[in-house]
Design a protein around this motif. Structure first.
Motif, PDB file in Angstrom:
ATOM      1  N   LYS A 151      47.979  64.189  63.452  1.00  0.00           N
ATOM      2  CA  LYS A 151      48.713  63.412  62.434  1.00  0.00           C
ATOM      3  C   LYS A 151      48.688  61.916  62.713  1.00  0.00           C
ATOM      4  O   LYS A 151      49.274  61.130  61.964  1.00  0.00           O
ATOM      5  CB  LYS A 151      50.170  63.890  62.379  1.00  0.00           C
ATOM      6  CG  LYS A 151      50.295  65.349  61.977  1.00  0.00           C
ATOM      7  CD  LYS A 151      51.734  65.680  61.619  1.00  0.00           C
ATOM      8  CE  LYS A 151      51.860  67.119  61.147  1.00  0.00           C
ATOM      9  NZ  LYS A 151      51.991  68.075  62.242  1.00  0.00           N
ATOM     10  N   GLY A 152      48.018  61.511  63.773  1.00  0.00           N
ATOM     11  CA  GLY A 152      48.104  60.120  64.228  1.00  0.00           C
ATOM     12  C   GLY A 152      47.191  59.133  63.532  1.00  0.00           C
ATOM     13  O   GLY A 152      47.098  57.986  63.946  1.00  0.00           O
ATOM     14  N   VAL A 153      46.502  59.567  62.468  1.00  0.00           N
ATOM     15  CA  VAL A 153      45.565  58.675  61.768  1.00  0.00           C
ATOM     16  C   VAL A 153      46.078  58.400  60.358  1.00  0.00           C
ATOM     17  O   VAL A 153      46.335  59.331  59.594  1.00  0.00           O
ATOM     18  CB  VAL A 153      44.165  59.325  61.695  1.00  0.00           C
ATOM     19  CG1 VAL A 153      43.228  58.496  60.823  1.00  0.00           C
ATOM     20  CG2 VAL A 153      43.591  59.482  63.097  1.00  0.00           C
ATOM     21  N   MET A 154      46.263  57.125  60.013  1.00  0.00           N
ATOM     22  CA  MET A 154      46.783  56.790  58.679  1.00  0.00           C
ATOM     23  C   MET A 154      45.821  55.845  57.974  1.00  0.00           C
ATOM     24  O   MET A 154      45.552  54.746  58.481  1.00  0.00           O
ATOM     25  CB  MET A 154      48.163  56.153  58.797  1.00  0.00           C
ATOM     26  CG  MET A 154      49.133  57.060  59.559  1.00  0.00           C
ATOM     27  SD  MET A 154      50.760  56.335  59.643  1.00  0.00           S
ATOM     28  CE  MET A 154      51.602  57.479  60.736  1.00  0.00           C
ATOM     29  N   ILE A 155      45.328  56.275  56.839  1.00  0.00           N
ATOM     30  CA  ILE A 155      44.431  55.414  56.054  1.00  0.00           C
ATOM     31  C   ILE A 155      45.306  54.597  55.115  1.00  0.00           C
ATOM     32  O   ILE A 155      46.093  55.154  54.344  1.00  0.00           O
ATOM     33  CB  ILE A 155      43.396  56.270  55.298  1.00  0.00           C
ATOM     34  CG1 ILE A 155      42.512  56.959  56.351  1.00  0.00           C
ATOM     35  CG2 ILE A 155      42.560  55.409  54.328  1.00  0.00           C
ATOM     36  CD1 ILE A 155      41.472  57.884  55.845  1.00  0.00           C
ATOM     37  N   CYS A 156      45.207  53.262  55.218  1.00  0.00           N
ATOM     38  CA  CYS A 156      46.138  52.388  54.500  1.00  0.00           C
ATOM     39  C   CYS A 156      45.367  51.523  53.511  1.00  0.00           C
ATOM     40  O   CYS A 156      44.463  50.769  53.905  1.00  0.00           O
ATOM     41  CB  CYS A 156      46.876  51.504  55.498  1.00  0.00           C
ATOM     42  SG  CYS A 156      47.660  52.460  56.817  1.00  0.00           S
ATOM     43  N   ASN A 157      45.742  51.613  52.242  1.00  0.00           N
ATOM     44  CA  ASN A 157      45.015  50.902  51.199  1.00  0.00           C
ATOM     45  C   ASN A 157      45.425  49.455  51.043  1.00  0.00           C
ATOM     46  O   ASN A 157      44.668  48.652  50.509  1.00  0.00           O
ATOM     47  CB  ASN A 157      45.186  51.624  49.862  1.00  0.00           C
ATOM     48  CG  ASN A 157      44.436  52.937  49.889  1.00  0.00           C
ATOM     49  OD1 ASN A 157      43.250  52.958  50.212  1.00  0.00           O
ATOM     50  ND2 ASN A 157      45.116  54.036  49.613  1.00  0.00           N
ATOM     51  N   ASP A 158      46.652  49.125  51.477  1.00  0.00           N
ATOM     52  CA  ASP A 158      47.093  47.733  51.346  1.00  0.00           C
ATOM     53  C   ASP A 158      48.026  47.363  52.495  1.00  0.00           C
ATOM     54  O   ASP A 158      48.365  48.201  53.337  1.00  0.00           O
ATOM     55  CB  ASP A 158      47.783  47.534  49.984  1.00  0.00           C
ATOM     56  CG  ASP A 158      48.895  48.538  49.771  1.00  0.00           C
ATOM     57  OD1 ASP A 158      49.602  48.850  50.765  1.00  0.00           O
ATOM     58  OD2 ASP A 158      49.067  49.038  48.647  1.00  0.00           O
ATOM     59  N   LEU A 159      48.425  46.099  52.493  1.00  0.00           N
ATOM     60  CA  LEU A 159      49.250  45.564  53.579  1.00  0.00           C
ATOM     61  C   LEU A 159      50.558  46.335  53.731  1.00  0.00           C
ATOM     62  O   LEU A 159      51.006  46.621  54.841  1.00  0.00           O
ATOM     63  CB  LEU A 159      49.519  44.075  53.302  1.00  0.00           C
ATOM     64  CG  LEU A 159      50.336  43.348  54.346  1.00  0.00           C
ATOM     65  CD1 LEU A 159      49.624  43.354  55.694  1.00  0.00           C
ATOM     66  CD2 LEU A 159      50.592  41.890  53.926  1.00  0.00           C
ATOM     67  N   LYS A 160      51.148  46.715  52.595  1.00  0.00           N
ATOM     68  CA  LYS A 160      52.438  47.405  52.638  1.00  0.00           C
ATOM     69  C   LYS A 160      52.300  48.738  53.397  1.00  0.00           C
ATOM     70  O   LYS A 160      53.100  49.046  54.289  1.00  0.00           O
ATOM     71  CB  LYS A 160      52.908  47.634  51.189  1.00  0.00           C
ATOM     72  CG  LYS A 160      54.299  48.147  51.080  1.00  0.00           C
ATOM     73  CD  LYS A 160      54.839  48.024  49.643  1.00  0.00           C
ATOM     74  CE  LYS A 160      56.067  48.877  49.487  1.00  0.00           C
ATOM     75  NZ  LYS A 160      55.797  50.142  48.807  1.00  0.00           N
ATOM     76  N   GLU A 161      51.271  49.500  53.034  1.00  0.00           N
ATOM     77  CA  GLU A 161      51.064  50.800  53.697  1.00  0.00           C
ATOM     78  C   GLU A 161      50.769  50.622  55.180  1.00  0.00           C
ATOM     79  O   GLU A 161      51.248  51.383  56.017  1.00  0.00           O
ATOM     80  CB  GLU A 161      49.878  51.534  53.042  1.00  0.00           C
ATOM     81  CG  GLU A 161      50.217  52.160  51.695  1.00  0.00           C
ATOM     82  CD  GLU A 161      49.012  52.843  51.039  1.00  0.00           C
ATOM     83  OE1 GLU A 161      49.076  53.060  49.826  1.00  0.00           O
ATOM     84  OE2 GLU A 161      48.016  53.144  51.729  1.00  0.00           O
TER      85      GLU A 161
END
Ligand code: AMP
Ligand code: GLY
Length: 432
Positions: A151-161
């Motif tokens: 669960k340690g990988v987060m794909i973030c589309n913008d600065l907020k995420e």
């Protein structure tokens, strides 16, 4: 010889099924195993992370080879503990297992040895990570350094995420110490594939390719899971790419680990993104993939015990792999709600209606109650079929899946579909 397998999921079931076929094996044990594994091995009530208990058991029973399934015991030093007692065991030592246990270690190692991977930065202070994000091009991928149960990988589309990801990992410490450092990296675009190599510290053999399906829903939508199905071989890995992966990734990794003084033995698993610019490593794991192993091992013609002994004894250069040319597809049947909250204890029916010698049912989370088999986990069964081509293998596997029933059962209907896209690009395009 007596063999002990450590672990209790679908990967350990296919290992037991394959190892049972070896003429070298007289007795086969699995700790702790599961009720599917109990049909081919003697299950022993010792948990996979009880290193002391397992060493004691292996000594008492004169186990000739121990095979470790999951990463936890490898990272905790199970191989070191067994070897100190003169016991033969297949897998990497604790220090070599850092390739999976620390993303920071893996990324710095890849950088040193010029192994293609996404460009990255490492942070041990949340403020520094936030400062970098303020100027970073999006999307980015934020990864906790340590083991976080997938669960340690987060794909973030913008600065907020991305700020939210850093907050959760570094400020709120949702992965505890595993999130003390983060890797922030470039988001790669392409198709994923898995390449696994069996290594002896110096020599290695690369297994046939496979592809996992990590997301819960069809067309790779929804949250990540442990893996909802796999197939082998994966046609996205052409012969040319396969050679390239050997030269650019596996070879420098094995040489690099040797040079660092931490030779890698066991299975090196490279999770890859195949981009327009070639193959890039997303992650290294230090063990067989689950469910990839369910799709790969039924195609392996070699005696796996001989290959594993050659790994332990440093003579893999003498081993030649032979593969069944057919395709293999594994469809995972899971409990409804997985990877989130889900119920267990549902009766599984239809298992005894499957009499196809090309279909194997590997148990991941089941429990026998009286003469009934009940669900006992998120991933329940890996329904696995061989076929002359991928379509035939898919057809067989899905036929078996439709025969097996339990309340709130869930499975993906598109395991293998990406392979078809490579084989029949035109007709597939026409269907969509
Ligand atoms: P990992 O545990 O590092 O393999 O990451 C889990 C999943 O996240 C991978 O299977 C990919 O789908 C995705 N992922 C990880 N790193 C990247 C990246 N740099 N670019 C795009 N997707 C990624
Ligand atoms: N199939 C993904 C893994 O074994 O980590």
């Amino acid at each position: 010889m007596k063999v002990l397998i450590v672990g209790s999921g679908g990967r350990e079931h296919v290992l037991a099924w394959k190892i049972r076929q070896s003429p070298l094996v007289k007795e086969l044990y699995c700790a702790p195993g599961n009720d599917g594994i109990a049909e081919v091995a003697q299950c022993v009530d010792i948990q996979a992370d009880d290193i002391e208990g397992l060493v004691r058991f292996a000594k008492d029973k004169h186990i000739g080879l121990t095979v470790v399934g999951p990463e936890g015991p490898l990272v905790a030093g199970m191989v070191d503990a067994f070897e100190e007692e003169g016991l033969k065991i297949f897998g990497p030592k604790r220090q070599a297992a850092q390739l999976e246990a620390s993303k920071v270690f893996a990324k710095e190692f890849m950088q040193t040895y010029n192994i293609p991977t996404a460009s990255f930065k490492i942070f041990d202070r949340a403020e520094d990570a936030r400062d970098f994000l303020a100027i970073a091009p999006f999307p980015v991928v934020v990864k906790a350094d340590g083991l976080a149960a997938g669960k340690g990988v987060m794909i973030c589309n913008d600065l907020k995420e991305a700020k939210e990801a850093v907050k959760q990992i570094m400020d709120q410490k949702i992965f505890k110490e595993a999130g003390a450092r983060v890797v922030i990296e470039e988001c790669l675009v392409g198709e994923e594939a898995s390449i696994l190599a069996i290594c002896d510290g110096k020599n290695y053999i690369i297994l046939d390719s496979s592809q996992d399906h990590k997301r819960i829903f069809d067309d790779d939508l929804g949250p990540n899971t442990g893996g909802m199905g796999a197939y082998s071989p994966a046609p996205v890995i052409t012969e040319e790419l396969f050679r390239k992966i050997g030269i650019q990734i596996i070879d420098p990794a094995i040489r690099g680990m040797y040079k660092e003084g931490i030779p890698f033995k066991g299975v090196l698993y490279a999770g890859l993104m195949i981009t327009d610019e070639g193959p890039f490593v997303l992650e290294f794991n230090v063990r067989l993939g689950d469910p990839e192993s369910q799709a790969i091992l039924p195609r392996m013609r070699n005696d796996l015990v001989e290959v594993m002994l050659a790994s332990c004894e440093g003579r893999l250069d003498k081993v030649k792999m032979e593969w069944d040319k057919r395709s293999c597809v594994c469809v995972v049947m899971s409990s409804g709600g997985y990877p989130g909250k889900h119920e267990t204890g549902k009766e599984i029916t239809g298992l005894n209606k499957i009499h196809d010698k090309n279909t194997m049912i590997f148990h991941a989370g089941t429990k026998k109650t009286g003469d009934k088999i009940m669900t006992a986990g998120g991933r329940v069964l890996g329904v696995t079929s061989l076929g002359d081509n991928i379509e035939k293998a898919m057809e067989r596997a899905y036929h078996a899946v439709e025969t097996i029933k339990f309340d709130r059962c869930f499975f993906r209907r598109d395991i293998g579909a990406k392979a078809l896209k490579h084989i029949h690009p035109v007709s597939h395009a026409a269907r969509r």
